[in-house]
Structure formats: structure tokens, C-alpha cells
Scaffold this motif. Structure first.
Motif, mmCIF file in Angstrom:
data_model
loop_
_atom_site.group_PDB
_atom_site.id
_atom_site.type_symbol
_atom_site.label_atom_id
_atom_site.label_comp_id
_atom_site.label_asym_id
_atom_site.label_seq_id
_atom_site.Cartn_x
_atom_site.Cartn_y
_atom_site.Cartn_z
ATOM 1 N N VAL A 94 6.683 6.001 -0.682
ATOM 2 C CA VAL A 94 6.251 6.674 0.562
ATOM 3 C C VAL A 94 7.252 7.715 1.070
ATOM 4 O O VAL A 94 6.860 8.659 1.743
ATOM 5 C CB VAL A 94 5.930 5.667 1.696
ATOM 6 C CG1 VAL A 94 4.811 4.746 1.278
ATOM 7 C CG2 VAL A 94 7.142 4.900 2.147
ATOM 8 N N ARG A 162 -1.441 -7.362 -1.869
ATOM 9 C CA ARG A 162 -1.786 -8.774 -2.058
ATOM 10 C C ARG A 162 -3.226 -8.897 -2.548
ATOM 11 O O ARG A 162 -4.139 -8.325 -1.944
ATOM 12 C CB ARG A 162 -1.611 -9.542 -0.751
ATOM 13 C CG ARG A 162 -0.194 -9.504 -0.216
ATOM 14 C CD ARG A 162 -0.118 -9.891 1.260
ATOM 15 N NE ARG A 162 1.119 -9.421 1.843
ATOM 16 C CZ ARG A 162 1.261 -8.246 2.449
ATOM 17 N NH1 ARG A 162 0.243 -7.426 2.561
ATOM 18 N NH2 ARG A 162 2.433 -7.895 2.942
ATOM 19 N N PRO B 79 7.106 -4.613 9.846
ATOM 20 C CA PRO B 79 6.113 -3.823 9.103
ATOM 21 C C PRO B 79 4.734 -4.475 9.162
ATOM 22 O O PRO B 79 3.719 -3.783 9.270
ATOM 23 C CB PRO B 79 6.674 -3.815 7.683
ATOM 24 C CG PRO B 79 8.155 -3.913 7.872
ATOM 25 C CD PRO B 79 8.327 -4.835 9.046
ATOM 26 N N ARG B 80 4.675 -5.808 9.158
ATOM 27 C CA ARG B 80 3.393 -6.505 9.174
ATOM 28 C C ARG B 80 2.706 -6.395 10.538
ATOM 29 O O ARG B 80 1.509 -6.147 10.607
ATOM 30 C CB ARG B 80 3.630 -7.978 8.811
ATOM 31 C CG ARG B 80 2.390 -8.797 8.577
ATOM 32 C CD ARG B 80 1.698 -8.408 7.294
ATOM 33 N NE ARG B 80 2.463 -8.759 6.117
ATOM 34 C CZ ARG B 80 2.410 -9.943 5.510
ATOM 35 N NH1 ARG B 80 1.641 -10.879 5.976
ATOM 36 N NH2 ARG B 80 3.126 -10.176 4.431
ATOM 37 N N ASN B 101 -3.870 12.617 2.833
ATOM 38 C CA ASN B 101 -3.908 11.304 2.174
ATOM 39 C C ASN B 101 -3.260 10.269 3.086
ATOM 40 O O ASN B 101 -2.580 10.627 4.065
ATOM 41 C CB ASN B 101 -3.200 11.365 0.812
ATOM 42 C CG ASN B 101 -1.735 11.743 0.939
ATOM 43 O OD1 ASN B 101 -0.933 10.959 1.412
ATOM 44 N ND2 ASN B 101 -1.386 12.970 0.544
ATOM 45 N N PRO B 102 -3.451 8.982 2.781
ATOM 46 C CA PRO B 102 -2.959 7.941 3.702
ATOM 47 C C PRO B 102 -1.442 7.929 3.897
ATOM 48 O O PRO B 102 -0.978 7.640 5.010
ATOM 49 C CB PRO B 102 -3.432 6.643 3.040
ATOM 50 C CG PRO B 102 -4.615 7.040 2.225
ATOM 51 C CD PRO B 102 -4.326 8.420 1.734
ATOM 52 N N ILE B 103 -0.683 8.237 2.867
ATOM 53 C CA ILE B 103 0.776 8.213 3.046
ATOM 54 C C ILE B 103 1.208 9.340 3.987
ATOM 55 O O ILE B 103 1.993 9.117 4.924
ATOM 56 C CB ILE B 103 1.503 8.298 1.690
ATOM 57 C CG1 ILE B 103 1.284 7.000 0.898
ATOM 58 C CG2 ILE B 103 2.992 8.560 1.887
ATOM 59 C CD1 ILE B 103 1.923 6.986 -0.462
ATOM 60 N N SER B 141 9.234 0.589 4.720
ATOM 61 C CA SER B 141 8.307 -0.549 4.674
ATOM 62 C C SER B 141 7.171 -0.388 5.678
ATOM 63 O O SER B 141 6.025 -0.730 5.392
ATOM 64 C CB SER B 141 9.052 -1.855 4.974
ATOM 65 O OG SER B 141 9.973 -2.126 3.956
ATOM 66 N N ILE B 143 5.887 2.434 6.868
ATOM 67 C CA ILE B 143 4.940 3.466 6.409
ATOM 68 C C ILE B 143 4.117 2.930 5.241
ATOM 69 O O ILE B 143 2.902 3.164 5.151
ATOM 70 C CB ILE B 143 5.704 4.757 6.021
ATOM 71 C CG1 ILE B 143 6.331 5.376 7.268
ATOM 72 C CG2 ILE B 143 4.784 5.751 5.328
ATOM 73 C CD1 ILE B 143 7.331 6.490 6.969
ATOM 74 N N ALA B 144 4.770 2.176 4.356
ATOM 75 C CA ALA B 144 4.033 1.633 3.207
ATOM 76 C C ALA B 144 2.928 0.679 3.661
ATOM 77 O O ALA B 144 1.795 0.741 3.166
ATOM 78 C CB ALA B 144 4.994 0.914 2.263
ATOM 79 N N GLU B 145 3.236 -0.189 4.622
ATOM 80 C CA GLU B 145 2.219 -1.142 5.110
ATOM 81 C C GLU B 145 1.080 -0.406 5.821
ATOM 82 O O GLU B 145 -0.098 -0.731 5.640
ATOM 83 C CB GLU B 145 2.846 -2.159 6.069
ATOM 84 C CG GLU B 145 3.681 -3.244 5.402
ATOM 85 C CD GLU B 145 2.838 -4.294 4.701
ATOM 86 O OE1 GLU B 145 1.616 -4.350 4.929
ATOM 87 O OE2 GLU B 145 3.397 -5.063 3.898
ATOM 88 N N ASN B 148 -1.053 1.286 3.268
ATOM 89 C CA ASN B 148 -1.923 0.319 2.590
ATOM 90 C C ASN B 148 -3.140 -0.007 3.459
ATOM 91 O O ASN B 148 -4.263 -0.089 2.967
ATOM 92 C CB ASN B 148 -1.161 -0.985 2.316
ATOM 93 C CG ASN B 148 -0.217 -0.876 1.124
ATOM 94 O OD1 ASN B 148 -0.118 0.174 0.495
ATOM 95 N ND2 ASN B 148 0.471 -1.952 0.815
ATOM 96 N N THR B 151 -5.476 2.922 3.527
ATOM 97 C CA THR B 151 -6.167 3.074 2.236
ATOM 98 C C THR B 151 -7.259 2.030 2.080
ATOM 99 O O THR B 151 -8.363 2.325 1.606
ATOM 100 C CB THR B 151 -5.157 2.954 1.075
ATOM 101 O OG1 THR B 151 -4.088 3.870 1.289
ATOM 102 C CG2 THR B 151 -5.822 3.283 -0.266
ATOM 103 N N THR B 155 -11.062 3.310 1.615
ATOM 104 C CA THR B 155 -11.742 3.079 0.337
ATOM 105 C C THR B 155 -12.830 2.008 0.440
ATOM 106 O O THR B 155 -13.561 1.794 -0.514
ATOM 107 C CB THR B 155 -10.731 2.667 -0.752
ATOM 108 O OG1 THR B 155 -10.024 1.506 -0.312
ATOM 109 C CG2 THR B 155 -9.756 3.777 -1.058
ATOM 110 N N PRO B 245 -10.001 -7.053 2.491
ATOM 111 C CA PRO B 245 -9.669 -6.242 1.319
ATOM 112 C C PRO B 245 -8.914 -7.024 0.231
ATOM 113 O O PRO B 245 -9.122 -6.769 -0.956
ATOM 114 C CB PRO B 245 -8.785 -5.125 1.893
ATOM 115 C CG PRO B 245 -9.161 -5.046 3.325
ATOM 116 C CD PRO B 245 -9.482 -6.442 3.727
ATOM 117 N N SER B 246 -8.055 -7.969 0.627
ATOM 118 C CA SER B 246 -7.268 -8.693 -0.391
ATOM 119 C C SER B 246 -8.160 -9.449 -1.354
ATOM 120 O O SER B 246 -7.816 -9.630 -2.513
ATOM 121 C CB SER B 246 -6.318 -9.690 0.269
ATOM 122 O OG SER B 246 -5.402 -9.036 1.058
#
Lengths: 266, 284
Positions: A94, A162, B79-80, B101-103, B141, B143-145, B148, B151, B155, B245-246
Motif C-alpha cells: 500500500v 482471511r 487497523p481492525r 482504485n481502493p488503495i 496496516s 491503509i491495507a485494512e 481490503n 475492495t 467487488t 466476504p471471508s
């Protein structure tokens, strides 16, 4: 396409390129495949776990499925390396770069309440142990950085994803954390690629674990992924597998065998 | 209660979109009597105002039915815990075309939240203040969460069919209980789809972690109730679609009067349980 490809990619460019492949060669999605696989695995699991309590499901990861024996807890150093490198993978994808691997990764772990015990253990290391871990992490990250160049955002990369698929009425839960997932959901052709990043070396079970990961994604998304791979940051080895009917069939057999083995082991 | 599932033969996003956007039956309003009785019961049972605000959402509702193990830990940003707050506006940026894009969208959202955090109106402990002081590793972390989450949402649906009728990430509907306004019901839903502008019929999408279990009807039913309570001028939502989604699962709860009665009973039980628990804590 019935033979799984197993190869070692040599350079970083090869890894992303080999995972994504050429657009015009992507296989068409079989809309009946996921439903068929689910029916098959449900039929095989039903007699094995029919009397089990759904409130206490059997959790199986790809590693647990292919292990001959019941899993032992990895040593602290391995757990720490793996968690720290996962944080660096997310950061690399990222933000594009990592400046201070140990500082950046440890601060990410410190912000995650779920990692509190591991963070405490890392802070409890003596100075030599801490320096050793930091040096190892830097070495692992160097392999990761060489293998994963910048990934365009339009490929929809997501990290540490996950996956969790309940089977047999929730009595068995097949789960994994995919280090890197790329590609939009499949519509007419397969588009999704998964990469497992491990700080261990790749053993002979690597391809079977990729099969389980492929099965999980197929059941979850309704379409088989395009390709799966595993990268060892310990050795730089890469294993790639085309997702074929054979790979998925073998994965079902592995899951059913693993459940049967655990049923036989009180 | 009626549960519907997406067609397994369609690509997943098309199946979930069909489920979400299907025309509704005749719009129906929430029973006025139910609204009045619920308010009276909750006001009677609610923990005292001196014990602080009580926020009921799907999570607290379901937790109130679990055996009490230990004192809940204090909330902290991570992050969570920030993924939905940042991921939803990031998804909206992509849908509206302000990010490619999402990032990129998650990074822009984090930058904006940090920029706004210096305003005097932003209280200490707010997300922006935490992000402004977060080291680079934590921001990665976060930004990554968020990316995700965005996205997953982008999607999960066929947005070409929904872009004109979808509201993404609008503030959660909140209903403050008349007679006990420190108690609020919050419908944690991620997307609202307008089914018919003239009749204000709508369906709701809720993104959830993990995999669905036996509580899914209670979770989605509560969202329907809180949404209906907060919109007295509109009919009840036609349906609430849960998306996990998981595990790749999606289920639609078709909303009817029985859904509302059951959800109202759960709210009363949860309020009672909270009063007893907070009472015990206060006494200790």
C-alpha cells in the motif's frame, strides 16, 4: 489443462508476471465447478462428522490439512518473523516501500490488540535476541522486496486476506490467511491469483497446501482462481501452480483424509 | 422469516446484486403500536442516565446474550477497528470516480482524516488524532485494512447497475429512545439501495466479518428495526442483505411485521441484560 505446473521463478518480475500470466490465455470459468466441488466434499464429510457438535467446529488450515501429525506450536522466533513480515508485506503493497523494517513492522503489531502477547514476547527478548530478530527480518524483507515489485492498484491487491469456509453444517471450518490476493472477481475468465508468503523454506507439501488454498477460494468465490503460488523469504524459492481440476480433486481428498485422521485420533 | 440466497450459477457479484435490487412487495410502515411499546419498555428497563450513554447495535445486541466472561476491554483504535470507518468512504471515492482504485482511495481518505484532525472541534481520542500520531508502520496496516474492506465491497456487487441508486457509507441510522434518549439504536449497514423513489422502498447491505451463523437473522432483523425506527416517514426496508466476504456467503432477510416484532423483543431483552450487568458493575 489437467496437469499442475510446478516451477521456480527466478526473478521478481517473473513472479508477478508468472502469477498473472497472459490475459488472452486465461481459462474460462466453469459456473458449475464450485457447486460440484461443494457437493462432493459435503458428501464425503457427512458420515465423518455427522454427529459432531457444530458449536465446536474442527478448524483446518492448509498446513494442518497436509500435516501427518498434529501440529506443534512453532517457536517464538518463527511466529514473530511471520507476523512481522506480514505487516511489512501490507506496508509494501500500500505504501510502496519500507524504510525501517523492524521499527515499522513492530509498530504495526503494537497497534493490533490481537498480537499483544507476541509483542510482549518480542519486547522481552534480550538485546542480542532482539538484534538477531531484527537482522533476520531485514534479510527476509530483502527477499520479499526483490520478489514483489510495485503492484498497480488497479490489480486490486489485498494483503493478509482471511478466508473461512464452513462445511458440513459448520462442523468443519476450512480457513486460511492468504498473504496476497490480486485480481477482480472472475466473471467469464479466471482472474484471481493468490500468493502465500512464508518465512519457512518450502517443503514437499507446498503444492498440496496451494491446492487447499485454491479449494478455499473456489468455494468462497464460486470460481476457481487463475493461479496460486508460494514464496519462501528464507530461500527465495517460489512454487507456482495452475489451478486445475486435478489440483482441486487432490485438495478435496486431502481435506477428507485430514478430517478422518482427526476423527480417529481421540 | 424468509431468507433468500443468491443464485449459485451466476457470477457472485451478479447474484448478490440481483438479490439486493429485486423489486419489493407492497411497502409497509412500521406498526405505530410497536414503536410506542418498544420505546416505553426500553425507557423503563434502560440503565440509568448517570451510567453513561447506551449504544445498541447488532454487536452489543448479540453480545448481551452471551454469558459474561470478563469485563469488556476499553475501546482503542487499531487497523481492525478503523477499517470500516475508512474503508466505506474509500469505496465511495472509487464509485464516484475520485480515486482510481481502493488503495489510492484509502490513502486519500487517511490523508483527509488526518488533515481534518487539527480542527479545534475534533475531540482527543478521535480517529484523526490517532492517525496523525501513528508511525508509518501503523499507517501501512491501517491503509491495507481499509483497502481490503473497500475492495470487498466494490467487488461484491455489480456497480454498473447500482451507481444511480446506491448510497455508500452514509452515516448509520440512529434512533434515540423517547423517554430515555441516552439509549440509542444504531443500524450498522454499509449500503442503501433505493428500490423505488416514489414509495421510498429500499434494501440495505451489511458487510460482516467471518462467516454467518445462527444469529444472522437477529443481526439483520435488528438493522431493519433500527433503520425503520429512524425513518418514521418511510416504509420499513424491504430487505436486509448480509454479506460475509471471508466466506463468500450472502443471505437476504426479507423484512415483514414478524421480523420487527422479533427484533423488538431482542432489543428489550438486551436492554434488560445491559441494565443488570451495568448495575452489577456499578454496585461493585
Amino acid at each position: 489443462m489437467h496437469t499442475a505446473l510446478m516451477s521456480t521463478a527466478g526473478t521478481s518480475h517473473d513472479l508477478l508476471g508468472a502469477l498473472r500470466g497472459r490475459r488472452e490465455r486465461r481459462p474460462r470459468v466453469d459456473p458449475t465447478l464450485a457447486g460440484g466441488l461443494r457437493a462432493w466434499i459435503e458428501d464425503d464429510l457427512a458420515p465423518l462428522v455427522g454427529e459432531a457438535d457444530p458449536a465446536q467446529p474442527l478448524f483446518l488450515s492448509p498446513r494442518a490439512v497436509v500435516s501427518e501429525s498434529l501440529q506443534t506450536v512453532p517457536p517464538l522466533s518463527a511466529l514473530a518473523r511471520s507476523a512481522l513480515l506480514s505487516a511489512l508485506l501490507a506496508q509494501r503493497v500500500v505504501l510502496g516501500s519500507v524504510v525501517h523494517p523492524m521499527d515499522d513492522a513492530l509498530s504495526a503489531l503494537e497497534a493490533d490488540p490481537g498480537q499483544a502477547a507476541l509483542v510482549d514476547a518480542i519486547h522481552s527478548l534480550d538485546p542480542d535476541g532482539f538484534a538477531q530478530l531484527a537482522a533476520e527480518l531485514t534479510a527476509h524483507y530483502a527477499v520479499l522486496a526483490a520478489s514483489l515489485t510495485s503492484i498497480p492498484g488497479t490489480w486490486l491487491p489485498r494483503t493478509n486476506v482471511r478466508l473461512s469456509v464452513p462445511l458440513a453444517g459448520g462442523r468443519v471450518v476450512l480457513g486460511a490467511v492468504a498473504s496476497l490476493v490480486m485480481g477482480p472477481p472472475a466473471d467469464e475468465v479466471s482472474t484471481v491469483c493468490l500468493l502465500d508468503v512464508t518465512t519457512s523454506s518450502l517443503d514437499p507439501t507446498a503444492q498440496r497446501r496451494l491446492g487447499i488454498l485454491s479449494l478455499l477460494e473456489t468455494l468462497r468465490s464460486g470460481a476457481a482462481p487463475l493461479r496460486v503460488g508460494s514464496l519462501s523469504t528464507a530461500t527465495g524459492e517460489v512454487v507456482l501452480a495452475e489451478v486445475t481440476d486435478e489440483l482441486l480433486r487432490d485438495a478435496i481428498a486431502d481435506v477428507v483424509s485430514a478430517v478422518a485422521a482427526r476423527k480417529a485420533t481421540p | 422469516m424468509t431468507l433468500r440466497h443468491p443464485s449459485p450459477m451466476l457470477p457472485r457479484a451478479r447474484g448478490v446484486t440481483d438479490l439486493l435490487a429485486a423489486p419489493g412487495v407492497t411497502p409497509e410502515r412500521l406498526d405505530v403500536g410497536l414503536r410506542r411499546v418498544l420505546a416505553a419498555r426500553v425507557a423503563t428497563l434502560a440503565p440509568g442516565r448517570d451510567l453513561g450513554p447506551v449504544r445498541l447495535d447488532s454487536y452489543t445486541l448479540l453480545q448481551s446474550r452471551q454469558p459474561e466472561r470478563s469485563a469488556p476491554s476499553a475501546f482503542s483504535w487499531s487497523p481492525r477497528t478503523s477499517r470500516r470507518l475508512l474503508g466505506l468512504p474509500a469505496a465511495r471515492r472509487v464509485i464516484l470516480g475520485s480515486a482510481s482504485n481502493p488503495i489510492a482511495a484509502a490513502r486519500a481518505e487517511v490523508d483527509d482524516v488526518i488533515a481534518r484532525s487539527s480542527a479545534p472541534s475534533i475531540r482527543p481520542g478521535a480517529l484523526g488524532r490517532w492517525l496523525a500520531e501513528a508511525p508509518r508502520g501503523v499507517l501501512g496496516s491501517v491503509i491495507a485494512e481499509a483497502a481490503n474492506y473497500a475492495t470487498d465491497l466494490l467487488t461484491a456487487l455489480d456497480w454498473t447497475r447500482l451507481v444511480d441508486v446506491a448510497n455508500v457509507g452514509r452515516a448509520d441510522p440512529v434512533w434515540a429512545v423517547p423517554g430515555a434518549p441516552w439509549v440509542t439504536l444504531r443500524a450498522r449497514r454499509d449500503v442503501e439501495i433505493t428500490l423505488d423513489d416514489a414509495t421510498h422502498t429500499r434494501s440495505l447491505l451489511c458487510v460482516r466479518a467471518g462467516r454467518p451463523d445462527r444469529t444472522l437473522e437477529d443481526d439483520l432483523g435488528f438493522v431493519a428495526l433500527a433503520d425503520a425506527l429512524s425513518r418514521p416517514d418511510a416504509p420499513m426496508p424491504t430487505r436486509v442483505v448480509g454479506l460475509w466476504p471471508s466466506s463468500g456467503r450472502a443471505v437476504s432477510l426479507e423484512v415483514g411485521p414478524e421480523t420487527m416484532r422479533r427484533a423488538a423483543r431482542l432489543v428489550v431483552e438486551a436492554t434488560d441484560s445491559l441494565r443488570r450487568r451495568t448495575g452489577l458493575v456499578a454496585a461493585a
